[in-house]
Design a protein around this motif. Structure first.
Motif, PDB file in Angstrom:
ATOM      1  N   MET A   1       0.884  -1.352  -0.039  1.00 56.07           N
ATOM      2  CA  MET A   1      -0.035  -0.004   0.025  1.00 56.07           C
ATOM      3  C   MET A   1       0.799   1.155  -0.003  1.00 56.07           C
ATOM      4  N   THR A   2       2.037   1.196  -0.249  1.00 53.83           N
ATOM      5  CA  THR A   2       3.002   2.222  -0.084  1.00 53.83           C
ATOM      6  C   THR A   2       2.750   3.326  -1.191  1.00 53.83           C
ATOM      7  N   ASP A   3       2.372   2.884  -2.424  1.00 53.81           N
ATOM      8  CA  ASP A   3       1.926   3.935  -3.303  1.00 53.81           C
ATOM      9  C   ASP A   3       0.772   4.655  -3.074  1.00 53.81           C
ATOM     10  N   LEU A   4      -0.028   4.030  -2.392  1.00 58.45           N
ATOM     11  CA  LEU A   4      -1.393   4.723  -2.003  1.00 58.45           C
ATOM     12  C   LEU A   4      -0.951   5.801  -1.205  1.00 58.45           C
ATOM     13  N   ALA A   5      -0.218   5.401   0.128  1.00 58.62           N
ATOM     14  CA  ALA A   5       0.160   6.334   0.962  1.00 58.62           C
ATOM     15  C   ALA A   5       0.886   7.429   0.474  1.00 58.62           C
ATOM     16  N   ILE A   6       1.690   7.317  -0.526  1.00 54.99           N
ATOM     17  CA  ILE A   6       2.532   8.411  -1.110  1.00 54.99           C
ATOM     18  C   ILE A   6       1.405   9.488  -1.670  1.00 54.99           C
ATOM     19  N   ILE A   7       0.559   8.696  -2.447  1.00 49.84           N
ATOM     20  CA  ILE A   7      -0.283   9.612  -3.036  1.00 49.84           C
ATOM     21  C   ILE A   7      -1.039  10.348  -2.154  1.00 49.84           C
ATOM     22  N   ALA A   8      -1.784   9.581  -1.170  1.00 51.85           N
ATOM     23  CA  ALA A   8      -2.582  10.196  -0.201  1.00 51.85           C
ATOM     24  C   ALA A   8      -1.885  11.346   0.376  1.00 51.85           C
ATOM     25  N   ALA A   9      -0.614  11.081   1.046  1.00 51.66           N
ATOM     26  CA  ALA A   9       0.035  12.163   1.678  1.00 51.66           C
ATOM     27  C   ALA A   9       0.410  13.378   0.855  1.00 51.66           C
ATOM     28  N   VAL A  10       0.846  13.137  -0.255  1.00 53.23           N
ATOM     29  CA  VAL A  10       0.998  14.269  -1.271  1.00 53.23           C
ATOM     30  C   VAL A  10      -0.295  15.031  -1.637  1.00 53.23           C
ATOM     31  N   SER A  11      -1.526  14.444  -1.578  1.00 49.34           N
ATOM     32  CA  SER A  11      -2.581  14.999  -1.968  1.00 49.34           C
ATOM     33  C   SER A  11      -3.138  16.044  -0.795  1.00 49.34           C
ATOM     34  N   ILE A  12      -2.916  15.314   0.441  1.00 51.66           N
ATOM     35  CA  ILE A  12      -3.292  16.094   1.831  1.00 51.66           C
ATOM     36  C   ILE A  12      -2.381  17.425   1.953  1.00 51.66           C
ATOM     37  N   PHE A  13      -1.233  17.132   1.763  1.00 46.51           N
ATOM     38  CA  PHE A  13      -0.145  18.387   1.819  1.00 46.51           C
ATOM     39  C   PHE A  13      -0.387  19.625   1.053  1.00 46.51           C
ATOM     40  N   THR A  14      -0.686  18.943  -0.368  1.00 44.22           N
ATOM     41  CA  THR A  14      -0.826  20.057  -1.297  1.00 44.22           C
ATOM     42  C   THR A  14      -2.146  20.729  -1.265  1.00 44.22           C
ATOM     43  N   ALA A  15      -3.131  19.955  -0.956  1.00 44.23           N
ATOM     44  CA  ALA A  15      -4.573  20.622  -0.781  1.00 44.23           C
ATOM     45  C   ALA A  15      -4.252  21.649   0.289  1.00 44.23           C
ATOM     46  N   GLY A  16      -3.551  21.403   1.355  1.00 42.13           N
ATOM     47  CA  GLY A  16      -3.605  22.382   2.295  1.00 42.13           C
ATOM     48  C   GLY A  16      -2.711  23.555   2.004  1.00 42.13           C
ATOM     49  N   LEU A  17      -1.742  23.231   1.361  1.00 43.48           N
ATOM     50  CA  LEU A  17      -0.655  24.239   1.136  1.00 43.48           C
ATOM     51  C   LEU A  17      -1.274  25.225  -0.191  1.00 43.48           C
ATOM     52  N   THR A  18      -2.031  24.430  -0.993  1.00 42.39           N
ATOM     53  CA  THR A  18      -2.601  25.360  -2.045  1.00 42.39           C
ATOM     54  C   THR A  18      -3.465  26.423  -1.764  1.00 42.39           C
ATOM     55  N   ILE A  19      -4.389  26.141  -0.550  1.00 40.60           N
ATOM     56  CA  ILE A  19      -5.348  27.059  -0.134  1.00 40.60           C
ATOM     57  C   ILE A  19      -4.841  27.980   0.755  1.00 40.60           C
ATOM     58  N   ALA A  20      -3.655  27.486   1.446  1.00 42.55           N
ATOM     59  CA  ALA A  20      -3.089  28.259   2.524  1.00 42.55           C
ATOM     60  C   ALA A  20      -2.452  29.414   1.665  1.00 42.55           C
ATOM     61  N   ILE A  21      -1.423  29.274   0.679  1.00 39.82           N
ATOM     62  CA  ILE A  21      -0.723  30.029  -0.028  1.00 39.82           C
ATOM     63  C   ILE A  21      -1.645  30.782  -1.007  1.00 39.82           C
ATOM     64  N   GLY A  22      -2.731  30.373  -1.661  1.00 42.87           N
ATOM     65  CA  GLY A  22      -3.400  30.894  -2.353  1.00 42.87           C
ATOM     66  C   GLY A  22      -4.475  31.765  -1.586  1.00 42.87           C
ATOM     67  N   ALA A  23      -4.366  32.000  -0.414  1.00 37.79           N
ATOM     68  CA  ALA A  23      -5.590  33.014   0.414  1.00 37.79           C
ATOM     69  C   ALA A  23      -4.588  34.268   0.675  1.00 37.79           C
ATOM     70  N   ILE A  24      -3.360  34.060   0.543  1.00 36.27           N
ATOM     71  CA  ILE A  24      -2.375  35.345   1.116  1.00 36.27           C
ATOM     72  C   ILE A  24      -2.819  36.502   0.027  1.00 36.27           C
ATOM     73  N   GLY A  25      -2.442  36.173  -1.318  1.00 36.51           N
ATOM     74  CA  GLY A  25      -2.570  37.174  -2.402  1.00 36.51           C
ATOM     75  C   GLY A  25      -3.987  37.855  -2.379  1.00 36.51           C
ATOM     76  N   PRO A  26      -4.962  36.975  -2.626  1.00 37.16           N
ATOM     77  CA  PRO A  26      -6.553  37.690  -2.515  1.00 37.16           C
ATOM     78  C   PRO A  26      -6.754  38.430  -1.175  1.00 37.16           C
ATOM     79  N   ALA A  27      -6.392  37.936  -0.263  1.00 40.97           N
ATOM     80  CA  ALA A  27      -6.664  38.555   1.018  1.00 40.97           C
ATOM     81  C   ALA A  27      -5.963  39.889   1.092  1.00 40.97           C
ATOM     82  N   LEU A  28      -4.938  40.043   0.548  1.00 39.40           N
ATOM     83  CA  LEU A  28      -4.045  41.487   0.621  1.00 39.40           C
ATOM     84  C   LEU A  28      -4.600  42.250  -0.451  1.00 39.40           C
ATOM     85  N   GLY A  29      -4.833  41.699  -1.649  1.00 39.28           N
ATOM     86  CA  GLY A  29      -5.333  42.262  -2.714  1.00 39.28           C
ATOM     87  C   GLY A  29      -6.773  43.033  -2.597  1.00 39.28           C
ATOM     88  N   GLU A  30      -7.612  42.118  -1.739  1.00 45.24           N
ATOM     89  CA  GLU A  30      -8.747  42.837  -1.555  1.00 45.24           C
ATOM     90  C   GLU A  30      -8.856  43.598  -0.282  1.00 45.24           C
TER      91      GLU A  30
END
Lengths: 96, 96, 96, 96, 96, 96, 96, 96, 96, 96, 96, 96, 96, 96
Positions: E1-30
């Motif tokens: 199941m290692t492959d599944l775990a890698i994909i799951a871990a990367v998906s979780i990390f990326t999802a959080g990072l995406t919205i976290a970084i993606g919130a900085i610009g719009p918040a400052l711009g608004e």
């Protein structure tokens, strides 16, 4: 084929990074030059032709640094001497 | 197939990074140019047509650096010479 | 399946990073353009229609760089040529 | 051939990085010089010829640092003495 | 199941990072757009309706980049094609 | 030949980095000096000759730091004492 | 249980990071909007109601990006589909 | 010969880095001093000689920090005591 | 017990980081809002009550992002579902 | 001889880094002091002697921090007690 | 005892980092608020009492984010649930 | 002798880093204080003696932080208690 | 004794880092508050006593965040519960 | 003796880093306070004594954070409880 893969990977990564980083400076510099040109025209509409000419020369000068980066990126992708040497060596190695 | 995977992974990562980093500079530069154009029009409404024309030329010039990045990203995804060479080599290796 | 996993992981990570980083510049640039438009309208209410038109053209121009990033992210998730090639190879390998 | 691959990879990466980083400073510096020239011409249209001449000398001076970087990048790609020595050594090693 | 775990871990990390970084610009711009709108209304209360309308269009435009990030994060968590392919492959592997 | 490869790789990387980083400061500094010179000439056209002379002396002074970097990069590529010692040692080792 | 631990660790780390980074932008943006609102009210006390209304709409808009981050963090902690799939797989593996 | 290679690699890298980083501060500082001198001469042309003298003393003072870096870089390349000790030790080791 | 230790270590580290990073934005944003409120009261003492009310609403709004971070940190320390699942699994493993 | 090589490499690297980083602050600080002195002389030419004296005392004070760094770099290269102890130990080890 | 050591090390490091990073924002924010209060009192001495009251409420509000960090650091050092669970497990393991 | 080498390497590196980083702040702070003193003397030549005295006290105060760093660097190089303990232990180990 | 060493090393490193990072914010914040107080006293000497009182309260408030860091650093060095538990465990292990 | 070496190395590195980083904030803060004091004295020479007194109290307050760092650095070098415990343990281990 590992050597080929390393060279290919490094070429791809560098080509992208080169144009990406190389686009930051010119874009900001051109934005600054253009914005001053706009406020200068608003302030002195009679000098619009002189200002436009100076602006276009400056933009071309600034754009040139972006073009250096684009040229290097294109060379790395389509005319990479290291890649060709490695390909040739791989062919010789396989055919020898 | 490890070599193929390395090249694919690097191509994907570089394509994304290229357009992502390459979008920062032009967006900021265009924002600056546009914002000055707006305040220039407010200050000198009579010169609006000259200002618009200068703004559009400048935006096009600045946008060009973003387009260089987009072009490189597209080449890396859809017309990547290293990937094609690696695919071909893999086919030869498997068929040989 | 390790190759598939690497490509999948890199695609996921890159897609997220691309749109995340790619959203910073346009958001800041649009914020700047919009804020100048607002103060320009307050300063010269008679030119509101010219200013709005210029603002919308500029916002569209700036938004375009965010859209490039969104397009690349979508391609990486839903139409990734490397992933398809790897899937195909894996099927062939398993069926062969 | 590992040594050749290391040198090739480092040369490719350095060439791209050199021109990419080296393009930031000149682009920003030229943008600054050009933008002041534009506002200076708007302020004192009579001195436009003196200002243009000073601007072009300055741009040439600033551009020179970008050209240093471009020259080094070109040397690293097309006239790299380390690569030639390594190639020669590899040939001797293979032929000996 | 290692492959599944890698994909799951990367998906979780990326999802959080995406919205976290993606919130900085719009918040400052608004924040910037809103703050100019407020000072513009204070300066020209008669144009409040025009200013509000322009502000809301701009906020929507800026918010759109945050929404791109949110959409990508949601896709990565709840409709991730790589995860589904990996799950399917794991099921086939276990059932085969 | 590993030692030779290490020295070659480090020399290439350092030469590129040196001129790339070393170009940032002078380019920005010259941009600043040039931009003030331009606004100074616009403000006091009668002092143009004094200003030009002072500007050129200053540009030369600032350019000197870029030239230090260029000299070091050239030495590292074409007159590198460590590389020559390593080459010699390799020859002796091979001939002994 | 290693896979479970990896997914748990990544989920915890990402949830915290998401809300932490995601709080910076909105907090600064709201601080800016609020501070302009305060100086706008001080400058034009008669427009206080219009200003308050515009401020609250803007704060809600900006707060929304923080809420996106909070929602993603909560999903990652309490409704994480990857964690549930991994738990289920672990149970099946242990029970099988 | 590994020790020699380490010392050579570190010397090369440090020499380049020293002059590259060491050129940033002086270039910016000289740019600032020169730009103020230019605007000061434009403002008070009668004091040009006093200003020039003060400027040249200041530039020399600031340049001195760049020269410290250049001296250290030259020492590391051409008069490096550690390299000489290592060379000597290597000779003794080989001749003993 | 290694899995438990990993989850514990990540939870501790994330809890601290979350509140530490999450405190920067709100503190700066509140400092800005408060400082404008103070100068606004000094400028328009008659509107002190309106200003105070607006300030407190804004501070509460900004503080909310810090509280989101505090809540997540507390959940990670005292009500961490991953830790509980891991503890349970460890007990079952030991008792089985 | 590995220990000697480590100490030599660290000494070289630290010496370069020390003077490189240590040159940034003084150069910028001196640039600032000099630039204010120049504008102060332009504003009050009668106080030129007092200003020059104060400037030179200040430059000397600021230069002192660069000199501390230069002294430490020189000590590390030419009078390094750790290197001497290591050399001695190596000699004893070889002669014993 | 390795698990205990990991948890202890992470707790110590996180506690220190939390309060260290968490002290930056509030200190800067309070400095800003306090400095505006001081200039506001100097500008409008009659409103000193209103200003002081608003300042103290604001400082308390900003200080609260530092206190969140201090509380988390103290919990991590003196009431860490993960440490207690690990200690208990170690005792059971040793006594069993 | 490995322990001795580690301690020596860390001492050398730390000594250089301490004075290098420690020189940035004081140099910038002194530059700021000196530059204000110069413009203050130009503005109020009659208070030159009071200003000079205050400047020198302030420079001494600021210089003190650079001197703390220099003292620590000197202690680490010439009076390092850890190095002496390690030397002694090595002697005992060798003589025992 | 490895566990003890890890805990000791982490405690030492964290204690230093905590107070070092924790000193930046308060020092800058206090510098800002003090500088505004000084210019406020110069502007309104009659309110010096009110200003001094407000300044001292503010400095105490800001200093408190530095003191939190100092307290945590002292606890980590002289009253570290993890260190004591580890010491005790080591004694029991040795004596058992 | 490895444990002793680790503790010694970490203590040396942390001591240097603590005072180096800890010197940045106070130096900048004191520079700011001193520079405002100088311009305040120039603006209001009659209040020089009040200003000096306030300046010295503020400098002492700011210096205190540098002194916290110096104290921690000195404790880590000359009165490090972890080092003493490790030395003692090493002696016991050797003598036992």
């Amino acid at each position: 084929m590992t050597d080929l893969a390393i060279i290919a990977a490094v070429s791809i990564f560098t080509a992208g990074l080169t144009i990406a980083i190389g686009a930051i400076g010119p874009a900001l510099g051109e934005g600054r030059a253009a914005s001053t040109a706009l406020s200068a025209i608003a302030q002195q509409p009679d000098a619009a032709s002189t200002l436009s000419r100076t602006l276009f020369v400056s933009l071309a000068m600034i754009e040139s640094t972006a073009i250096y980066c684009f040229v290097v990126a294109m060379i790395l992708i389509f005319a990479n001497p290291f890649w060709e040497a490695a390909l040739e060596a791989a062919t010789v190695g396989a055919g020898g």
